[in-house]
Motif scaffolding. Structure first.
Motif, PDB file in Angstrom:
ATOM      1  N   GLU A   1       5.813   1.274 -21.721  1.00  0.00           N
ATOM      2  CA  GLU A   1       6.681   2.171 -20.943  1.00  0.00           C
ATOM      3  C   GLU A   1       6.778   1.646 -19.516  1.00  0.00           C
ATOM      4  O   GLU A   1       5.854   1.013 -19.003  1.00  0.00           O
ATOM      5  N   ARG A   2       7.902   1.937 -18.869  1.00  0.00           N
ATOM      6  CA  ARG A   2       8.100   1.560 -17.477  1.00  0.00           C
ATOM      7  C   ARG A   2       8.078   2.812 -16.603  1.00  0.00           C
ATOM      8  O   ARG A   2       8.551   3.859 -17.010  1.00  0.00           O
ATOM      9  N   LEU A   3       7.513   2.652 -15.412  1.00  0.00           N
ATOM     10  CA  LEU A   3       7.314   3.762 -14.482  1.00  0.00           C
ATOM     11  C   LEU A   3       7.968   3.428 -13.151  1.00  0.00           C
ATOM     12  O   LEU A   3       7.736   2.350 -12.594  1.00  0.00           O
ATOM     13  N   LYS A   4       8.755   4.356 -12.617  1.00  0.00           N
ATOM     14  CA  LYS A   4       9.354   4.183 -11.299  1.00  0.00           C
ATOM     15  C   LYS A   4       8.259   4.249 -10.239  1.00  0.00           C
ATOM     16  O   LYS A   4       7.431   5.160 -10.238  1.00  0.00           O
ATOM     17  N   ILE A   5       8.258   3.277  -9.331  1.00  0.00           N
ATOM     18  CA  ILE A   5       7.288   3.214  -8.235  1.00  0.00           C
ATOM     19  C   ILE A   5       7.996   3.668  -6.961  1.00  0.00           C
ATOM     20  O   ILE A   5       9.090   3.202  -6.644  1.00  0.00           O
ATOM     21  N   THR A   6       7.377   4.594  -6.239  1.00  0.00           N
ATOM     22  CA  THR A   6       7.975   5.112  -5.010  1.00  0.00           C
ATOM     23  C   THR A   6       7.007   4.950  -3.837  1.00  0.00           C
ATOM     24  O   THR A   6       5.812   4.696  -4.024  1.00  0.00           O
ATOM     25  N   ASP A   7       7.546   5.100  -2.639  1.00  0.00           N
ATOM     26  CA  ASP A   7       6.748   5.063  -1.402  1.00  0.00           C
ATOM     27  C   ASP A   7       5.927   3.786  -1.272  1.00  0.00           C
ATOM     28  O   ASP A   7       4.793   3.819  -0.781  1.00  0.00           O
ATOM     29  N   THR A   8       6.490   2.667  -1.714  1.00  0.00           N
ATOM     30  CA  THR A   8       5.766   1.391  -1.688  1.00  0.00           C
ATOM     31  C   THR A   8       6.724   0.308  -1.202  1.00  0.00           C
ATOM     32  O   THR A   8       7.744   0.056  -1.845  1.00  0.00           O
ATOM     33  N   VAL A   9       6.393  -0.325  -0.086  1.00  0.00           N
ATOM     34  CA  VAL A   9       7.226  -1.411   0.427  1.00  0.00           C
ATOM     35  C   VAL A   9       6.863  -2.698  -0.305  1.00  0.00           C
ATOM     36  O   VAL A   9       5.740  -2.847  -0.808  1.00  0.00           O
ATOM     37  N   PRO A  10       7.787  -3.651  -0.383  1.00  0.00           N
ATOM     38  CA  PRO A  10       7.473  -4.918  -1.043  1.00  0.00           C
ATOM     39  C   PRO A  10       6.271  -5.599  -0.393  1.00  0.00           C
ATOM     40  O   PRO A  10       6.052  -5.496   0.814  1.00  0.00           O
ATOM     41  N   GLY A  11       5.489  -6.274  -1.216  1.00  0.00           N
ATOM     42  CA  GLY A  11       4.328  -6.990  -0.710  1.00  0.00           C
ATOM     43  C   GLY A  11       3.326  -7.279  -1.805  1.00  0.00           C
ATOM     44  O   GLY A  11       3.588  -7.094  -2.992  1.00  0.00           O
TER      45      GLY A  11
END
Length: 113
Positions: free
Chosen positions: A64-74
């Motif tokens: 399953e895939r989960l949306k990731i929020t509040d996270t800047v690239p890095g």
């Protein structure tokens, strides 16, 4: 000139911006359902909120895939707990805006029960 500008503005207003943007997602390729997933800037041990809260059933099943929020690239370390009771940390995962990052069973070297 004014009519042309108004026509362009009207056309642009009709384009759904959400359709153009892609969400950053986590893809669970471990053997078990994940019940908690937190990210920390690599090497910092400053764990963020539980990302599984973004899922309706608050878990991430295998494949399953989960949306990731509040996270800047890095570069991040990921800590998760799965339904078997195992807690694992996977270090130096690259998280890019609009991309999918995954954790596979073969990546798991730092786990405890």
């Amino acid at each position: 000139m004014t009519r042309a500008m108004a026509l362009i503005a009207l056309m642009l207003a009709g384009i759904p911006t959400g359709a153009l943007a892609k969400d950053t997602r986590f893809w669970n390729l471990t053997a078990n359902t994940i019940t908690s997933l937190q990210l920390s800037p690599a090497g910092k041990n400053e764990w963020g909120r539980n990302q599984t809260e973004n899922d309706p059933d608050r878990t991430v099943d295998h494949d399953e895939r989960l949306k990731i929020t509040d996270t800047v690239p890095g570069s991040y370390d990921a800590r998760f707990v799965d339904q078997s009771g195992r807690t694992c940390v996977v270090r130096n995962i690259q998280v890019m805006a609009g991309a999918i990052f995954s954790i596979e069973e073969k990546n798991l070297k730092d786990c405890t029960k």
